[in-house]
Write an enzyme that holds these catalytic residues in place. Structure first.
Site, PDB file in Angstrom:
ATOM      1  N   LYS A  19       0.858  -1.201   0.000  1.00  0.00           N
ATOM      2  CA  LYS A  19       0.000   0.000   0.000  1.00  0.00           C
ATOM      3  C   LYS A  19       0.880   1.232   0.000  1.00  0.00           C
ATOM      4  CE  LYS A  19       0.817   1.273   4.537  1.00  0.00           C
ATOM      5  NZ  LYS A  19       1.597   2.425   4.954  1.00  0.00           N
ATOM      6  N   ASP A 144      -2.417  -1.538  10.555  1.00  0.00           N
ATOM      7  CA  ASP A 144      -2.661  -1.488   9.101  1.00  0.00           C
ATOM      8  C   ASP A 144      -3.251  -2.777   8.537  1.00  0.00           C
ATOM      9  OD1 ASP A 144      -1.545   0.989   8.986  1.00  0.00           O
ATOM     10  OD2 ASP A 144       0.360   0.350   8.110  1.00  0.00           O
TER      11      ASP A 144
HETATM   12  O1  C5P Z   1      -0.056  -1.272  15.133  1.00  0.00           O
HETATM   13  P1  C5P Z   1       1.361  -1.436  14.727  1.00  0.00           P
HETATM   14  O2  C5P Z   1       2.037  -2.561  15.451  1.00  0.00           O
HETATM   15  O3  C5P Z   1       1.558  -1.534  13.251  1.00  0.00           O
HETATM   16  O4  C5P Z   1       2.089  -0.113  15.158  1.00  0.00           O
HETATM   17  C1  C5P Z   1       3.483  -0.009  15.260  1.00  0.00           C
HETATM   18  C2  C5P Z   1       3.823   1.198  16.103  1.00  0.00           C
HETATM   19  O5  C5P Z   1       3.513   2.398  15.390  1.00  0.00           O
HETATM   20  C3  C5P Z   1       3.057   1.317  17.393  1.00  0.00           C
HETATM   21  O6  C5P Z   1       3.699   0.594  18.411  1.00  0.00           O
HETATM   22  C4  C5P Z   1       3.098   2.804  17.643  1.00  0.00           C
HETATM   23  O7  C5P Z   1       4.347   3.182  18.165  1.00  0.00           O
HETATM   24  C5  C5P Z   1       3.006   3.385  16.259  1.00  0.00           C
HETATM   25  N1  C5P Z   1       1.636   3.732  15.847  1.00  0.00           N
HETATM   26  C6  C5P Z   1       1.004   4.805  16.440  1.00  0.00           C
HETATM   27  N2  C5P Z   1      -0.263   5.134  16.056  1.00  0.00           N
HETATM   28  C7  C5P Z   1      -0.879   4.442  15.081  1.00  0.00           C
HETATM   29  C8  C5P Z   1      -0.256   3.348  14.459  1.00  0.00           C
HETATM   30  C9  C5P Z   1       1.020   3.025  14.860  1.00  0.00           C
HETATM   31  O8  C5P Z   1       1.557   5.468  17.331  1.00  0.00           O
HETATM   32  N3  C5P Z   1      -2.111   4.803  14.705  1.00  0.00           N
END
Ligand code: C5P
Length: 299
Positions: A19, A144
């Protein structure tokens, strides 16, 4: 499941698309540490390939790329383990992953692999989970992942897991440049300074341009609130974006938390022409990519 899935003996083979983020505004920091987002994501035809075969028990992962971890930290492993446990499946799976989507690029490769795993195993074992149920499982794996259950183009809210499809009927062509720099998403969000006095960008204006397939306006309205933080930590990427600015793209943006930079082109031919010029300059890995056209009418 995707049309291009092909059945293999004792298993299934699927594609997991990358994406790009066409728009990303951060609305604030939440109590759970995540950031509240408004982002428009679009699936492109740069894909990883996954093959799944039933085995007696457990999860096994194979990948020829030695930089990819094959243990429980891999999102494919996590996704397979989650669906086995949540659905009480008394079988195991061997997953073979062929990586093409660069890692640490903001192109969602790991998240897409996870979503493809959920969809493939749901199909392989005839579990019968609906898309809504798959999205609920997906959200447990990462912010995501839910987007990739239906993919195409969508406005994503919350931490990214609340999906509102956008109908896009025209083909959009991109040139995606991966500068061989891996960026960790938490490091970007961790360094982000949210300035509430700054003008918040209105996503509805962007969505209108998408629905009207107005390429010139889409190009002008491409936006990523994370860019400033990314450029302050990786000044070379700002340099690269400035350099790419001379190639006549309709718009240019870093995807997600980086490091990939993509240019929106008037058509595929222009993308291919610019690719040839950029490849000569050795700026990194370069991909010509196109979106998936949608015909859905629900919002
Ligand atoms: O959800 P995911 O594991 O992909 O997110 C990775 C990191 O990105 C989270 O631990 C956080 O630090 C940051 N993040 C965030 N806000 C979001 C998505 C991700 O702060 N909406």
């Amino acid at each position: 499941m995707r049309k291009n899935n092909r059945e293999i003996i004792n298993g299934i083979s699927v594609e997991a698309p990358a994406k790009i983020n066409l728009f990303l505004e951060v609305l604030g920091k939440r109590d759970d540490g995540y950031h509240e987002l408004e982002t428009v994501m679009q699936e492109i035809d740069l894909v990883d390939t996954l093959e799944f075969e039933e085995i007696e028990e457990g999860v096994k992962l194979e990948c020829e790329d030695s930089s990819i971890p094959l243990n429980e930290t891999n999102l494919v492993y996590k996704a397979a383990d989650l669906i086995l446990k949540e659905c009480g499946i008394k079988k195991g799976v061997l997953a073979r992953l062929e990586k093409r989507i660069p890692v640490g690029a903001g192109l969602g490769g790991g998240s897409s692999d996870a979503a493809a795993t959920l969809k493939a195993l749901n199909s392989l074992w005839g579990i019968g989970l609906s898309d809504v149920e798959l999205m609920e499982l997906a959200a447990k794996l990462g912010s995501d992942v839910a987007f990739f259950i239906n993919g195409k183009t969508a406005l994503c809210r919350g931490r990214g897991e609340k999906i509102y499809p956008i109908e896009v009927q025209s083909e959009l062509s991109y040139l995606v440049v991966f500068p061989n720099v891996e960026i960790s998403t938490p490091s970007i969000y961790g360094n982000l300074k949210i300035d509430l006095t700054k003008n918040r960008k209105d996503v509805s204006v962007f969505v209108k341009a998408m629905e009207n397939s107005d390429v010139d306006n889409i190009g002008k309205l491409l936006f990523n609130r994370l860019e400033e933080t990314i450029f302050s930590l990786y000044p070379n990427l700002l340099q690269m974006k400035n350099l790419l600015g001379s190639f006549g793209f309709c718009g240019l943006l870093v995807s997600g938390s980086g490091s990939a930079i993509y240019g929106l082109c008037s058509n595929r031919k222009q993308a291919e022409m610019i690719r040839n010029q950029i490849e000569l300059r050795g700026m990194g890995k370069v991909f010509v990519a196109t979106n998936t056209i949608t015909t859905q009418t629900t919002r």
